[in-house]
Design a protein around this motif. Structure first.
Motif, PDB file in Angstrom:
ATOM      1  N   ASN A   2       0.847  -1.189   0.000  1.00 18.67           N
ATOM      2  CA  ASN A   2       0.000   0.000   0.000  1.00 18.67           C
ATOM      3  C   ASN A   2       0.884   1.241   0.000  1.00 18.67           C
ATOM      4  O   ASN A   2       1.788   1.373   0.838  1.00 18.67           O
ATOM      5  CB  ASN A   2      -0.911   0.024   1.226  1.00 18.67           C
ATOM      6  CG  ASN A   2      -1.968  -1.061   1.165  1.00 18.67           C
ATOM      7  OD1 ASN A   2      -2.342  -1.511   0.073  1.00 18.67           O
ATOM      8  ND2 ASN A   2      -2.464  -1.481   2.308  1.00 18.67           N
ATOM      9  N   ILE A   3       0.611   2.146  -0.940  1.00 21.85           N
ATOM     10  CA  ILE A   3       1.442   3.338  -1.113  1.00 21.85           C
ATOM     11  C   ILE A   3       0.578   4.579  -0.936  1.00 21.85           C
ATOM     12  O   ILE A   3      -0.494   4.702  -1.550  1.00 21.85           O
ATOM     13  CB  ILE A   3       2.095   3.353  -2.501  1.00 21.85           C
ATOM     14  CG1 ILE A   3       2.949   2.088  -2.702  1.00 21.85           C
ATOM     15  CG2 ILE A   3       2.943   4.609  -2.688  1.00 21.85           C
ATOM     16  CD1 ILE A   3       3.517   1.949  -4.105  1.00 21.85           C
ATOM     17  N   LEU A   4       1.047   5.485  -0.104  1.00 25.03           N
ATOM     18  CA  LEU A   4       0.401   6.783   0.064  1.00 25.03           C
ATOM     19  C   LEU A   4       1.214   7.837  -0.680  1.00 25.03           C
ATOM     20  O   LEU A   4       2.422   7.950  -0.470  1.00 25.03           O
ATOM     21  CB  LEU A   4       0.310   7.163   1.541  1.00 25.03           C
ATOM     22  CG  LEU A   4      -0.227   8.576   1.833  1.00 25.03           C
ATOM     23  CD1 LEU A   4      -1.703   8.687   1.451  1.00 25.03           C
ATOM     24  CD2 LEU A   4      -0.026   8.951   3.304  1.00 25.03           C
ATOM     25  N   ILE A   5       0.548   8.590  -1.526  1.00 20.71           N
ATOM     26  CA  ILE A   5       1.174   9.708  -2.222  1.00 20.71           C
ATOM     27  C   ILE A   5       0.685  11.004  -1.592  1.00 20.71           C
ATOM     28  O   ILE A   5      -0.526  11.214  -1.461  1.00 20.71           O
ATOM     29  CB  ILE A   5       0.814   9.724  -3.725  1.00 20.71           C
ATOM     30  CG1 ILE A   5       1.091   8.372  -4.380  1.00 20.71           C
ATOM     31  CG2 ILE A   5       1.540  10.860  -4.436  1.00 20.71           C
ATOM     32  CD1 ILE A   5       2.524   8.002  -4.521  1.00 20.71           C
ATOM     33  N   ILE A   6       1.598  11.856  -1.179  1.00 18.63           N
ATOM     34  CA  ILE A   6       1.228  13.230  -0.824  1.00 18.63           C
ATOM     35  C   ILE A   6       1.308  14.030  -2.115  1.00 18.63           C
ATOM     36  O   ILE A   6       2.390  14.305  -2.635  1.00 18.63           O
ATOM     37  CB  ILE A   6       2.164  13.820   0.249  1.00 18.63           C
ATOM     38  CG1 ILE A   6       2.189  12.918   1.491  1.00 18.63           C
ATOM     39  CG2 ILE A   6       1.720  15.235   0.618  1.00 18.63           C
ATOM     40  CD1 ILE A   6       0.848  12.753   2.182  1.00 18.63           C
ATOM     41  N   GLY A   7       0.153  14.346  -2.652  1.00 16.07           N
ATOM     42  CA  GLY A   7       0.085  14.900  -3.996  1.00 16.07           C
ATOM     43  C   GLY A   7       0.300  16.396  -4.051  1.00 16.07           C
ATOM     44  O   GLY A   7       0.256  17.099  -3.034  1.00 16.07           O
ATOM     45  N   PRO A   8       0.523  16.908  -5.247  1.00 10.51           N
ATOM     46  CA  PRO A   8       0.682  18.352  -5.442  1.00 10.51           C
ATOM     47  C   PRO A   8      -0.645  19.082  -5.314  1.00 10.51           C
ATOM     48  O   PRO A   8      -1.715  18.468  -5.325  1.00 10.51           O
ATOM     49  CB  PRO A   8       1.245  18.461  -6.856  1.00 10.51           C
ATOM     50  CG  PRO A   8       0.789  17.213  -7.543  1.00 10.51           C
ATOM     51  CD  PRO A   8       0.683  16.155  -6.496  1.00 10.51           C
ATOM     52  N   SER A   9      -0.549  20.401  -5.204  1.00 13.62           N
ATOM     53  CA  SER A   9      -1.744  21.221  -4.993  1.00 13.62           C
ATOM     54  C   SER A   9      -2.302  21.814  -6.275  1.00 13.62           C
ATOM     55  O   SER A   9      -3.397  22.362  -6.256  1.00 13.62           O
ATOM     56  CB  SER A   9      -1.436  22.363  -4.011  1.00 13.62           C
ATOM     57  OG  SER A   9      -1.105  21.862  -2.741  1.00 13.62           O
ATOM     58  N   TRP A  10      -1.547  21.755  -7.366  1.00 13.64           N
ATOM     59  CA  TRP A  10      -1.976  22.420  -8.596  1.00 13.64           C
ATOM     60  C   TRP A  10      -2.427  21.398  -9.625  1.00 13.64           C
ATOM     61  O   TRP A  10      -1.887  20.290  -9.707  1.00 13.64           O
ATOM     62  CB  TRP A  10      -0.839  23.267  -9.162  1.00 13.64           C
ATOM     63  CG  TRP A  10      -0.279  24.234  -8.165  1.00 13.64           C
ATOM     64  CD1 TRP A  10       0.963  24.223  -7.610  1.00 13.64           C
ATOM     65  CD2 TRP A  10      -0.959  25.364  -7.576  1.00 13.64           C
ATOM     66  NE1 TRP A  10       1.112  25.256  -6.722  1.00 13.64           N
ATOM     67  CE2 TRP A  10      -0.046  25.976  -6.682  1.00 13.64           C
ATOM     68  CE3 TRP A  10      -2.233  25.910  -7.730  1.00 13.64           C
ATOM     69  CZ2 TRP A  10      -0.387  27.104  -5.938  1.00 13.64           C
ATOM     70  CZ3 TRP A  10      -2.569  27.034  -6.985  1.00 13.64           C
ATOM     71  CH2 TRP A  10      -1.651  27.627  -6.117  1.00 13.64           C
ATOM     72  N   ASN A  27       6.423  -1.135 -11.441  1.00 14.04           N
ATOM     73  CA  ASN A  27       7.490  -1.553 -10.533  1.00 14.04           C
ATOM     74  C   ASN A  27       6.981  -2.405  -9.377  1.00 14.04           C
ATOM     75  O   ASN A  27       7.702  -3.260  -8.866  1.00 14.04           O
ATOM     76  CB  ASN A  27       8.221  -0.330  -9.978  1.00 14.04           C
ATOM     77  CG  ASN A  27       9.000   0.419 -11.053  1.00 14.04           C
ATOM     78  OD1 ASN A  27       9.018   0.020 -12.207  1.00 14.04           O
ATOM     79  ND2 ASN A  27       9.660   1.506 -10.674  1.00 14.04           N
ATOM     80  N   TYR A  28       5.737  -2.133  -8.956  1.00 11.76           N
ATOM     81  CA  TYR A  28       5.114  -2.879  -7.854  1.00 11.76           C
ATOM     82  C   TYR A  28       3.733  -3.328  -8.339  1.00 11.76           C
ATOM     83  O   TYR A  28       2.710  -2.703  -8.014  1.00 11.76           O
ATOM     84  CB  TYR A  28       4.971  -1.997  -6.609  1.00 11.76           C
ATOM     85  CG  TYR A  28       6.249  -1.303  -6.167  1.00 11.76           C
ATOM     86  CD1 TYR A  28       7.188  -1.957  -5.380  1.00 11.76           C
ATOM     87  CD2 TYR A  28       6.506   0.022  -6.529  1.00 11.76           C
ATOM     88  CE1 TYR A  28       8.351  -1.313  -4.953  1.00 11.76           C
ATOM     89  CE2 TYR A  28       7.663   0.665  -6.122  1.00 11.76           C
ATOM     90  CZ  TYR A  28       8.577  -0.006  -5.332  1.00 11.76           C
ATOM     91  OH  TYR A  28       9.735   0.628  -4.922  1.00 11.76           O
ATOM     92  N   PRO A  29       3.652  -4.386  -9.129  1.00 11.98           N
ATOM     93  CA  PRO A  29       2.395  -4.741  -9.808  1.00 11.98           C
ATOM     94  C   PRO A  29       1.202  -4.928  -8.887  1.00 11.98           C
ATOM     95  O   PRO A  29       0.056  -4.690  -9.306  1.00 11.98           O
ATOM     96  CB  PRO A  29       2.757  -6.053 -10.522  1.00 11.98           C
ATOM     97  CG  PRO A  29       4.232  -5.992 -10.708  1.00 11.98           C
ATOM     98  CD  PRO A  29       4.763  -5.291  -9.501  1.00 11.98           C
ATOM     99  N   ASN A  30       1.419  -5.336  -7.666  1.00 18.25           N
ATOM    100  CA  ASN A  30       0.290  -5.578  -6.767  1.00 18.25           C
ATOM    101  C   ASN A  30       0.018  -4.420  -5.812  1.00 18.25           C
ATOM    102  O   ASN A  30      -0.750  -4.572  -4.863  1.00 18.25           O
ATOM    103  CB  ASN A  30       0.550  -6.849  -5.946  1.00 18.25           C
ATOM    104  CG  ASN A  30       0.637  -8.088  -6.835  1.00 18.25           C
ATOM    105  OD1 ASN A  30      -0.140  -8.227  -7.776  1.00 18.25           O
ATOM    106  ND2 ASN A  30       1.591  -8.967  -6.541  1.00 18.25           N
ATOM    107  N   CYS A  31       0.635  -3.282  -6.065  1.00 15.81           N
ATOM    108  CA  CYS A  31       0.468  -2.162  -5.124  1.00 15.81           C
ATOM    109  C   CYS A  31      -0.915  -1.534  -5.243  1.00 15.81           C
ATOM    110  O   CYS A  31      -1.582  -1.601  -6.278  1.00 15.81           O
ATOM    111  CB  CYS A  31       1.552  -1.111  -5.341  1.00 15.81           C
ATOM    112  SG  CYS A  31       1.365  -0.119  -6.843  1.00 15.81           S
TER     113      CYS A  31
END
Length: 346
Positions: A2-10, A27-31
């Motif tokens: 499980n991957i959390l992305i802190i995304g951009p604001s724009w 790169n992580y097929p099951n993510c």
């Protein structure tokens, strides 16, 4: 994983981040990928099949509010194996740290030692923002260099039924324009007139296109409505019926649906420019002081026009009348029409 992305604001940056999500899936097929981002970006995330869930970032751009960041992080504990932080700010790294996510990856940015434990410090080796995003999909020691890194272009899913529903909501405006093929105009820019092609050039281009049998639809936020009206009212009364100003009248989902129906798009360097590129629309992108080397529209169907050389020029107000930048004033409507013709012919 499980991957959390802190995304951009724009909006434009969020569109470019889609290339990262595509590479993560390779790169992580099951993510499973979740993205924390402001609510105005959620319509875009919902159209990216790689994203499992969009998490609302309730703090405004620039707000520090450490206690709230602690609470947000605490709520996310024991849910993620890795976090990737896309903004360069110190404050953006706190939530994954408070969430105790084992791997916290990002570029060096503002003194984030300790907050990020997979810190990359060679950002300048990647001259394009999208390259910097995609590089974060790789483990240390396995990152391709800038010349070899593969970029999957952003794209947005569009459902025919939803597009038809959106068209129905605006059928009166389009019926008045006799349902001609539409060229989309995106004349707004987040930081004001220095990044805008002048409204009078847009109006001249609109006149030329209407004479050829097209209609014009103007897209943008509420603050772009004024420039949209300046374009429309510069036309003759007869031609105005073929120029529809929807700036401020659509939400982002509706704008995506309607842009997807355009024959082509002409745009300043803006978030909507990146959306048009992701929708595969033939696109003429107009640059002045901003840099197409750093944040170009990512598509094979693009003609970029910029009359000055070099990188980003940091200006908030242009050096010419009404705050326009001279390099954008110098781009003539006939030049834009010529490049648009090449795209439509191709």
């Amino acid at each position: 994983m499980n991957i959390l992305i802190i995304g951009p604001s724009w909006v434009g940056d969020m569109m470019m981040s889609h290339s990262l999500y595509q590479q993560l899936k390779k790169n992580y097929p099951n993510c499973q990928i979740d993205v924390m981002a402001p609510d105005w970006c959620r319509p875009l995330l919902s159209r990216m099949p790689e994203i499992r869930k969009a998490i609302t970032m309730p703090l405004g751009h620039g707000a520090f509010e450490l206690r709230k960041r602690y609470d947000l992080g605490k709520d996310l504990q024991n849910q993620y194996d890795m976090a990737i932080v896309l903004p360069n700010s110190l404050k953006s790294a706190f939530i994954p740290f408070f969430a105790k996510i084992p791997v916290r990856r990002g570029w060096k940015g503002e003194m984030r030692y300790g907050l990020l434990n997979d810190l990359r410090n060679n950002k300048n080796d990647y001259p394009m923002m999208v390259q910097r995003y995609v590089a974060l999909a790789y483990e240390k020691g396995r990152i391709p260099n800038a010349e070899k890194i593969k970029i999957d272009y952003p794209y947005l899913s569009v459902e025919k039924q939803q597009v038809e529903q959106t068209l129905t909501q605006f059928e009166k405006q389009f019926a008045y324009a006799e349902n001609r093929e539409t060229i989309g105009f995106c004349p707004g820019a987040e930081f004001g007139p220095a990044k805008r092609w002048p409204h009078y050039h847009y109006a001249k281009l609109a006149q030329l296109l209407i004479e050829r049998g097209y209609s014009i639809t103007i897209f943008g936020s509420a603050k772009d409505n004024t420039v949209g009206e300046e374009i429309r009212t510069a036309l003759s009364e007869e031609q105005q019926r073929y120029c529809i100003n929807l700036a401020g009248q659509t939400n982002l989902n509706q704008a995506v649906d309607l842009i997807s129906t355009c024959r082509a798009v002409v745009s300043n360097d803006s978030g909507l420019m990146h959306i048009a590129a992701a929708l595969g629309k033939p696109l003429v992108a107009l640059y002045g002081p901003t840099s197409p080397q750093y944040t170009p529209p990512l598509s094979e169907k693009v003609k970029i026009i910029r009359l000055i050389e070099g990188g980003l020029i940091k200006v908030r107000k242009g050096d010419a009348e009404q705050g326009y930048h001279q390099s954008l004033i110098d781009i003539q409507p006939e030049t834009v029409l010529s490049e648009l013709d090449k795209l439509l012919t191709e």
